[in-house]
Design an enzyme around this catalytic site. Structure first.
Site, mmCIF file in Angstrom:
data_model
loop_
_atom_site.group_PDB
_atom_site.id
_atom_site.type_symbol
_atom_site.label_atom_id
_atom_site.label_comp_id
_atom_site.label_asym_id
_atom_site.label_seq_id
_atom_site.Cartn_x
_atom_site.Cartn_y
_atom_site.Cartn_z
ATOM 1 N N GLN A 124 0.785 -1.148 0.072
ATOM 2 C CA GLN A 124 -0.135 0.102 0.185
ATOM 3 C C GLN A 124 0.774 1.224 0.052
ATOM 4 O O GLN A 124 1.844 1.178 0.904
ATOM 5 C CB GLN A 124 -0.771 0.070 1.332
ATOM 6 C CG GLN A 124 -1.908 -0.918 1.226
ATOM 7 C CD GLN A 124 -3.051 -1.012 0.088
ATOM 8 O OE1 GLN A 124 -3.391 0.137 -0.416
ATOM 9 N NE2 GLN A 124 -3.352 -2.027 -0.322
ATOM 10 N N TYR A 160 -5.889 -12.836 -3.962
ATOM 11 C CA TYR A 160 -4.994 -11.478 -4.423
ATOM 12 C C TYR A 160 -4.233 -11.232 -3.186
ATOM 13 O O TYR A 160 -4.249 -9.665 -2.998
ATOM 14 C CB TYR A 160 -5.849 -10.395 -4.959
ATOM 15 C CG TYR A 160 -6.829 -10.507 -6.042
ATOM 16 C CD1 TYR A 160 -6.325 -10.968 -7.441
ATOM 17 C CD2 TYR A 160 -7.972 -11.036 -5.765
ATOM 18 C CE1 TYR A 160 -7.247 -11.212 -8.537
ATOM 19 C CE2 TYR A 160 -9.166 -11.335 -6.974
ATOM 20 C CZ TYR A 160 -8.494 -11.619 -7.983
ATOM 21 O OH TYR A 160 -9.393 -11.819 -9.052
ATOM 22 N N GLU A 190 -2.038 -15.840 -4.417
ATOM 23 C CA GLU A 190 -1.416 -14.743 -4.949
ATOM 24 C C GLU A 190 -0.532 -15.268 -6.117
ATOM 25 O O GLU A 190 0.184 -16.485 -6.102
ATOM 26 C CB GLU A 190 -0.289 -14.032 -3.882
ATOM 27 C CG GLU A 190 0.697 -13.173 -4.813
ATOM 28 C CD GLU A 190 -0.064 -11.918 -5.322
ATOM 29 O OE1 GLU A 190 0.437 -11.782 -6.694
ATOM 30 O OE2 GLU A 190 -0.908 -11.274 -5.031
ATOM 31 N N ASP A 199 -8.916 -8.489 -2.590
ATOM 32 C CA ASP A 199 -8.348 -7.245 -3.065
ATOM 33 C C ASP A 199 -7.845 -7.313 -4.383
ATOM 34 O O ASP A 199 -6.661 -7.203 -4.498
ATOM 35 C CB ASP A 199 -7.430 -6.924 -1.897
ATOM 36 C CG ASP A 199 -6.691 -5.455 -2.060
ATOM 37 O OD1 ASP A 199 -7.099 -4.481 -2.844
ATOM 38 O OD2 ASP A 199 -5.770 -5.032 -1.274
ATOM 39 N N CYS A 218 -10.029 -0.403 -5.072
ATOM 40 C CA CYS A 218 -9.389 0.941 -5.404
ATOM 41 C C CYS A 218 -9.763 1.617 -6.436
ATOM 42 O O CYS A 218 -9.222 2.575 -7.015
ATOM 43 C CB CYS A 218 -7.881 0.728 -5.525
ATOM 44 S SG CYS A 218 -7.388 -0.350 -6.773
#
Length: 422
Positions: free
Chosen positions: A242, A274, A298, A351, A378
């Protein structure tokens, strides 16, 4: 109201435009002869002189040159002087689309974008407030970026790209960056190009810079250590983390709050999709204890290897390297009745990248039938589209939170809980 010229706008034309509401992408809606014009560096209600930069069949783009009338009450000198409206648009760096407005006005614009996207693409009528982080509550929208990429042109000039361009713009400062990166970048005004410089400021240690040439071998990425509360996370210097200095802690807390503890079964096949280096997987432990079963998925092998080490103190956690869509397809294809019953008790956190999870992933998740899904997004439009698909398939959103984790830009982070309609 500004008068129409009666002619179709062309690239390079300068028009007087009355600015309407905000649109997704950090631009504002105006009209020229019934054609929609998306104007940057403006604000709702203003009358601006703008230059047309692109013309498509159904819309055009423009950039504001100056405010002719009714300047927005929240307008201010841009926090990045080189991006101010007084500067030639071709010399304005990109990446700080809302820096000409006070932070409270920025959050209001983001609230409108999220609310509108949910209504138009998700079929959800919900007024979602956008909250600042605790560290930004009284800030001016600067000093938060812990990752910055500057580009190097063939002449060795270092800087960000101009908005919607690959032209490198030299700048005196990087006001959105944390101080350590701003100071380090000041010592790298020129470099061997073409290529880019990747700056990183981790929670522990000094700021780092990594040269990445367009041709030839890049400097090997190192490993940096991030701290979130009492936990530490190793992540590759060029890996995903992040960007906002407080984002990791904010999202771990938000995801933990979004998980209903009564629906969290510690023995169910809970998933963190993710999952990167395992950051959000720790939310399961925060809610249900260290023994809660959770597998983080992932596609980047290096991130998965870090996740295994980062989550080593949580006995119930595991990490696998796989593309999320293929992983879910495998589960759906090979799961028997007992496994399907177990997934019916599962909690899933996802995410996805900015483009969203997409219809195939959403359908695969719904087929597993988890007890609750926590979606971290996002991009509000991609998020709203996925919410719409979930709703069509029987999952309704409960609480929806939004956070201003990208001050002075148009980006906004959302966290939503989805549960099946019984």
């Amino acid at each position: 109201m500004p008068e129409s010229s009666g002619a179709r706008p062309e690239v390079g034309d300068e028009l007087e435009l009355e600015v309407g509401d905000v649109a997704h992408g950090g631009v504002f809606v105006a009209r020229a002869d019934e054609r929609v014009v998306f104007v940057s560096d403006a604000a709702p209600g203003e009358v601006v002189r703008a230059r047309i930069t692109q013309v498509k069949r159904s819309f055009a783009r423009a950039v504001a040159l100056d405010v002719v009338d009714r300047a927005h009450e929240a307008r201010r000198a841009h926090v990045w002087p080189e991006a101010d409206i007084t500067r030639d648009p071709e010399l304005r760096p990109g990446g700080a689309e809302f820096g000409h407005l006070r932070p409270d006005a920025q959050r209001e614009l983001k609230r409108r974008v999220v609310t509108d996207a949910l209504a138009r693409f998700g079929g959800v009528t919900r007024d979602v407030e956008v909250a600042s982080t605790a560290g930004d509550a009284d800030g001016d929208g600067t000093g938060w970026r812990t990752r910055v990429t500057l580009h190097v042109d063939e002449h060795g000039t270092v800087g960000p790209y101009a908005a919607r361009s690959h032209r490198v713009i030299p700048v005196e400062r990087l006001p959105l960056a944390v101080d350590a990166i701003d100071a380090l970048a000041d010592r790298h005004r020129t470099a061997r190009g073409p290529g880019r410089l990747e700056f990183t400021a981790a929670s522990e240690g000094e700021a780092l810079v990594r040269p990445v040439p367009d041709r030839g071998r890049a400097t090997r990425a190192g490993v940096v250590r991030e701290r979130v509360g009492a936990r530490e996370f190793d992540v590759d210097q060029d890996g995903f983390w992040q960007v906002h200095r407080d984002a990791a802690a904010t999202l771990v807390g938000a995801v933990g709050a979004a998980i209903d503890p009564e629906l969290l079964d510690p023995r169910a096949p809970n998933l963190d999709l993710y999952g990167g280096v395992g950051l959000l997987a720790t939310s399961f432990a925060d809610v249900g204890g260290a023994d809660v079963r959770v597998e983080t998925v992932e596609s980047a092998r290096a991130a998965t290897e870090h996740a295994r080490r980062n989550l080593a103190g949580l006995p119930g956690a595991s990490a696998v390297t796989a593309r999320v869509d293929r992983y879910l397809e495998h589960l759906g294809r090979d799961s028997g009745a007992a496994a399907r019953d177990a997934f019916g008790r599962a909690t899933i956190v996802l995410d996805p990248p900015r483009s969203g999870a997409g219809g195939a992933v959403v359908r695969s998740l719904v087929e597993l039938g988890p007890a609750q899904i926590v979606y971290v997004a996002c991009d509000p439009v991609a998020f709203a589209r996925d919410v719409g698909t979930f709703r069509e398939l029987g999952y309704e959103p409960g609480g929806i939170l939004a956070f201003d984790l990208f001050p002075s830009t148009h980006h906004v982070e959302c966290v939503a809980t989805l549960r099946p309609v019984r």
